[in-house]
Design a protein around this motif. Structure first.
Motif, mmCIF file in Angstrom:
data_model
loop_
_atom_site.group_PDB
_atom_site.id
_atom_site.type_symbol
_atom_site.label_atom_id
_atom_site.label_comp_id
_atom_site.label_asym_id
_atom_site.label_seq_id
_atom_site.Cartn_x
_atom_site.Cartn_y
_atom_site.Cartn_z
ATOM 1 N N ALA A 1 23.244 32.503 -61.904
ATOM 2 C CA ALA A 1 23.400 32.410 -60.456
ATOM 3 C C ALA A 1 22.180 32.967 -59.730
ATOM 4 C CB ALA A 1 24.664 33.159 -60.027
ATOM 5 N N LYS A 2 21.623 34.045 -60.248
ATOM 6 C CA LYS A 2 20.448 34.641 -59.619
ATOM 7 C C LYS A 2 19.223 33.765 -59.789
ATOM 8 C CE LYS A 2 17.798 38.946 -59.505
ATOM 9 N NZ LYS A 2 17.642 40.309 -60.093
ATOM 10 N N LYS A 3 19.072 33.165 -60.964
ATOM 11 C CA LYS A 3 17.904 32.336 -61.253
ATOM 12 C C LYS A 3 17.933 31.036 -60.459
ATOM 13 C CE LYS A 3 15.420 30.180 -65.097
ATOM 14 N NZ LYS A 3 15.398 29.956 -66.559
ATOM 15 N N GLU A 4 19.098 30.389 -60.405
ATOM 16 C CA GLU A 4 19.217 29.108 -59.729
ATOM 17 C C GLU A 4 19.734 29.235 -58.301
ATOM 18 O OE1 GLU A 4 21.407 26.366 -62.075
ATOM 19 O OE2 GLU A 4 20.320 26.805 -63.933
ATOM 20 N N LYS A 5 19.914 30.473 -57.838
ATOM 21 C CA LYS A 5 20.345 30.744 -56.469
ATOM 22 C C LYS A 5 21.673 30.044 -56.152
ATOM 23 C CE LYS A 5 15.622 31.421 -54.808
ATOM 24 N NZ LYS A 5 14.579 31.008 -53.847
ATOM 25 N N LEU A 6 22.643 30.298 -57.009
ATOM 26 C CA LEU A 6 23.974 29.739 -56.820
ATOM 27 C C LEU A 6 24.901 30.791 -56.249
ATOM 28 C CD1 LEU A 6 24.346 27.844 -60.224
ATOM 29 C CD2 LEU A 6 23.644 26.884 -58.032
ATOM 30 N N GLU A 7 25.763 30.370 -55.353
ATOM 31 C CA GLU A 7 26.699 31.298 -54.727
ATOM 32 C C GLU A 7 28.054 30.616 -54.535
ATOM 33 O OE1 GLU A 7 25.120 32.674 -51.068
ATOM 34 O OE2 GLU A 7 23.505 33.856 -51.978
ATOM 35 N N GLY A 8 29.087 31.438 -54.560
ATOM 36 C CA GLY A 8 30.426 30.989 -54.200
ATOM 37 C C GLY A 8 30.889 29.745 -54.914
ATOM 38 N N VAL A 9 31.163 28.697 -54.142
ATOM 39 C CA VAL A 9 31.723 27.458 -54.669
ATOM 40 C C VAL A 9 30.769 26.795 -55.652
ATOM 41 C CG1 VAL A 9 32.594 25.168 -54.075
ATOM 42 C CG2 VAL A 9 33.089 27.125 -52.589
ATOM 43 N N GLU A 10 29.462 26.831 -55.366
ATOM 44 C CA GLU A 10 28.485 26.207 -56.263
ATOM 45 C C GLU A 10 28.537 26.831 -57.657
ATOM 46 O OE1 GLU A 10 25.044 24.954 -52.988
ATOM 47 O OE2 GLU A 10 24.761 26.677 -54.317
ATOM 48 N N LEU A 11 28.660 28.154 -57.689
ATOM 49 C CA LEU A 11 28.738 28.837 -58.980
ATOM 50 C C LEU A 11 30.022 28.470 -59.717
ATOM 51 C CD1 LEU A 11 27.607 30.854 -61.007
ATOM 52 C CD2 LEU A 11 28.700 32.690 -59.700
ATOM 53 N N GLU A 12 31.144 28.402 -59.001
ATOM 54 C CA GLU A 12 32.406 28.033 -59.638
ATOM 55 C C GLU A 12 32.369 26.593 -60.147
ATOM 56 O OE1 GLU A 12 34.776 30.134 -60.307
ATOM 57 O OE2 GLU A 12 33.596 31.709 -59.354
ATOM 58 N N ILE A 13 31.731 25.698 -59.371
ATOM 59 C CA ILE A 13 31.595 24.311 -59.829
ATOM 60 C C ILE A 13 30.739 24.256 -61.085
ATOM 61 C CG2 ILE A 13 30.608 22.060 -59.256
ATOM 62 C CD1 ILE A 13 31.456 22.541 -56.377
ATOM 63 N N ARG A 14 29.683 25.072 -61.133
ATOM 64 C CA ARG A 14 28.827 25.108 -62.326
ATOM 65 C C ARG A 14 29.620 25.603 -63.537
ATOM 66 N NH1 ARG A 14 23.300 25.522 -63.138
ATOM 67 N NH2 ARG A 14 22.944 25.244 -65.380
ATOM 68 N N LYS A 15 30.478 26.598 -63.324
ATOM 69 C CA LYS A 15 31.319 27.084 -64.417
ATOM 70 C C LYS A 15 32.273 25.995 -64.896
ATOM 71 C CE LYS A 15 31.307 31.989 -63.108
ATOM 72 N NZ LYS A 15 32.141 33.135 -62.702
ATOM 73 N N LEU A 16 32.858 25.244 -63.947
ATOM 74 C CA LEU A 16 33.762 24.169 -64.315
ATOM 75 C C LEU A 16 33.027 23.074 -65.082
ATOM 76 C CD1 LEU A 16 35.976 23.782 -61.113
ATOM 77 C CD2 LEU A 16 36.663 24.673 -63.331
ATOM 78 N N GLU A 17 31.788 22.785 -64.680
ATOM 79 C CA GLU A 17 30.997 21.791 -65.410
ATOM 80 C C GLU A 17 30.763 22.243 -66.849
ATOM 81 O OE1 GLU A 17 27.449 21.276 -63.193
ATOM 82 O OE2 GLU A 17 28.345 19.932 -61.693
#
Length: 224
Positions: free
Chosen positions: A145-161
């Motif tokens: 999340a820190k490297k790709e600047k992901l927050e909140g919903v974007e991070l959760e979507i990445r986890k789901l992917e």
């Protein structure tokens, strides 16, 4: 009045989709294997092992530590991790804690064994806490999340992917394994059928030879 009814209907559909999405997300997290902590009591003599069936190209991270309530005695253990083909992936001796990491090269059971070192435990069982992580559970989401600047919903979507990819790979592995087992079963059934037919043929031939021999014997003795 019709507008109010349409609005209520659209709101119900939206909430239904949200519930379906939450249910799907929960199922994904349940189906995907995550890290687990294991408590082992290693006997004074002998070895205690744990194993897990893992497919190839999967990252495995694990660490272990001795849990001792008696601080006057500091027991040590030895640990060894082997692959399904018997390759040594980790080996340490006379330690109180350790860790190992590797990427699987073949599918099968990976075994981690622990045993207490002699004269280091005061004739008492040694308790070990083992934290074993595989696949998606090994990812450091905070760093991602820190490297790709992901927050909140974007991070959760990445986890789901990531969870969906892990489930897809696991389903492919299970399908291939089922196909291999079916092929082995079919070959075994064919061999059993062929062996049965051969046994039946041998019995018929032997029975025919016995009849011919007995007929010739009785004719020679002039009994028939």
């Amino acid at each position: 009045m019709n507008r109010i009814v349409k609005f209520e209907s659209s709101m119900k559909k939206m909430f239904a989709k949200m519930r379906h999405g939450l249910t799907t997300a929960l199922l994904l997290f349940v189906m995907v294997p995550v890290g687990e902590a294991i408590w082992l009591d290693v006997p004074t003599t002998g070895t205690k092992c744990v194993s897990e069936e893992i497919q190839s190209n999967i990252v495995v991270l694990a660490d272990y530590i001795i849990i001792s309530e008696d601080h006057s005695i500091v027991p040590t253990i030895s640990a060894k991790v082997t692959s399904p083909y018997g390759n040594n992936l980790h080996h340490s001796e006379n330690v109180t804690h350790g860790e190992f990491a590797f990427t699987t090269k073949e599918s099968g059971n990976y075994i981690a064994c622990f045993w207490a070192d002699e004269k280091s435990h005061g004739n008492k069982d040694v308790s070990i806490n083992v934290e074993w992580k595989t696949g998606i559970a090994t990812k450091d989401w905070a760093s991602i999340a820190k490297k790709e600047k992901l927050e909140g919903v974007e991070l959760e979507i990445r986890k789901l992917e990531g969870a969906v990819e892990a489930i897809h790979e696991n389903l492919i592995y299970l399908r291939n394994k089922e196909a291999d087992m079916r092929m082995v079963s079919e070959k075994t059934n064919w061999r059993v059928a062929w062996c049965s037919m051969m046994s039946l043929g041998i019995c018929i031939v032997v029975s025919g030879l016995q009849v011919v021999y007995l007929k010739h014997y009785f004719e020679k003795k002039k009994l028939i």
